[in-house]
Design a protein around this motif. Structure first.
Motif, PDB file in Angstrom:
ATOM      1  N   ASN A   1      36.568  45.366  45.205  1.00 37.36           N
ATOM      2  CA  ASN A   1      36.222  44.143  44.475  1.00 37.36           C
ATOM      3  C   ASN A   1      36.233  44.392  42.973  1.00 37.36           C
ATOM      4  OD1 ASN A   1      33.556  43.527  42.877  1.00 37.36           O
ATOM      5  ND2 ASN A   1      34.043  41.607  43.885  1.00 37.36           N
TER       6      ASN A   1
ATOM      7  N   THR B   1      38.309  39.447  44.888  1.00 41.47           N
ATOM      8  CA  THR B   1      37.823  39.190  43.539  1.00 41.47           C
ATOM      9  C   THR B   1      36.512  38.421  43.638  1.00 41.47           C
ATOM     10  OG1 THR B   1      39.106  37.145  43.375  1.00 41.47           O
ATOM     11  CG2 THR B   1      40.130  39.162  42.531  1.00 41.47           C
TER      12      THR B   1
ATOM     13  N   VAL C   1      42.727  41.619  38.973  1.00 38.70           N
ATOM     14  CA  VAL C   1      43.307  41.595  40.310  1.00 38.70           C
ATOM     15  C   VAL C   1      44.548  42.485  40.411  1.00 38.70           C
ATOM     16  CG1 VAL C   1      44.727  39.525  39.916  1.00 38.70           C
ATOM     17  CG2 VAL C   1      43.967  40.108  42.234  1.00 38.70           C
TER      18      VAL C   1
ATOM     19  N   PRO D   1      38.224  38.517  38.662  1.00 43.53           N
ATOM     20  CA  PRO D   1      39.586  38.014  38.857  1.00 43.53           C
ATOM     21  C   PRO D   1      40.607  38.526  37.838  1.00 43.53           C
ATOM     22  CG  PRO D   1      38.016  36.253  39.256  1.00 43.53           C
ATOM     23  CD  PRO D   1      37.216  37.413  38.737  1.00 43.53           C
TER      24      PRO D   1
END
Length: 261
Positions: free
Chosen positions: A38, A65, A44, A41
């Motif tokens: 994780n 994300t 990514v 965003p």
């Protein structure tokens, strides 16, 4: 050695796009775990690169994300890990930030942001991992990010220190509560680790070794102990293993001897 026919254990690592999180994710893949990773965003593409490396080691990878400060993001990420990989055995609450500023110059907004990521984020990861592990009934390993700065206060790091001290207390308390479920809860407390955050353009400009500018900023001797991220991921690797069942509630210093408990 004979290969086990049991299903692969499943890990979830936050803040895994780079630095310690990336190193930990790759080490767990080396250990035979499938790994969900994780980060926020905007990272990514970095996460996808890490996932490619995990898959290159023969393990399954899941890119997620989300913002660890948002309860719905953490909850939904855990649901995705379970739904796509089949469960959750190891939670690494690694995501965190720092700010080097005097207490009186640190704004309330800056204080709140560090508290949200470094403490609320760890709390949420601990919570939703614990709920899932209890539901599964097969024990588990929950591991959080503290710091040497969570053992001793440091000038111009008041907000960061406060969060890392708090992670220690949370880790101890939850370890007591989850013992009956065969879930251990521990944290790692790094010293000076040469992640990307340790490097500064002024290192080369001033003829310093990598990390030298940040050491000066923190008031550390230029020859003070330092290490690569792998020393942390190897510690986390052991804490994640089934045989580490007799270690819980601990925040373990990994710092080359610069501070003793």
């Amino acid at each position: 050695m004979a290969q086990s026919n049991s299903p692969a254990r499943i890990a979830f690592v936050t803040g895994a796009a780079q630095g310690l999180g990336e190193s930990i994710a790759l080490r767990l893949a080396d250990d035979g775990l499938d790994v969900a990773i994780n980060d926020i965003p905007s990272k990514v593409e970095q996460l996808k690169a890490v996932a490619t490396q995990i898959e290159g080691k023969g393990r399954r990878a899941l890119v997620l994300t989300g913002d660890v400060t948002r309860e719905e993001d953490v909850r939904d990420n855990v649901v995705q890990v379970v739904g796509q990989l089949g469960g959750l055995d190891v939670m690494i609450a690694n995501a965190g930030i720092g700010i080097h500023k005097s207490f009186l110059q640190t704004t309330t907004e800056e204080w709140d942001r560090i508290m949200a990521i470094n403490l609320r984020g760890v709390m949420l990861c601990y919570r939703y991992a614990a709920l899932q592990m209890i539901k599964q009934g097969r024990g588990g390993r929950i591991i959080g990010a503290s710091s040497q700065a969570g053992k001793k206060g440091t000038t111009n790091l008041s907000a960061y220190c406060a969060t890392k001290f708090a992670v220690r207390g949370l880790t101890q308390s939850l370890a007591l509560e989850l013992a009956e479920h065969n879930i251990t809860v521990n944290a790692y407390a790094p010293g000076f680790i040469l992640t990307s955050l340790a490097y500064h353009p002024n290192d080369a400009v001033n003829g310093l070794r990598p990390g030298g500018t940040i050491k000066q900023l923190f008031g550390l001797p230029l020859d003070s102990p330092e290490a690569q991220p792998e020393v942390i991921s190897s510690m986390v690797s052991y804490l994640a293993k089934p045989e580490s069942y007799f270690i819980t509630g601990q925040t373990i210093l990994v710092n080359g001897g610069t501070l003793f408990d």
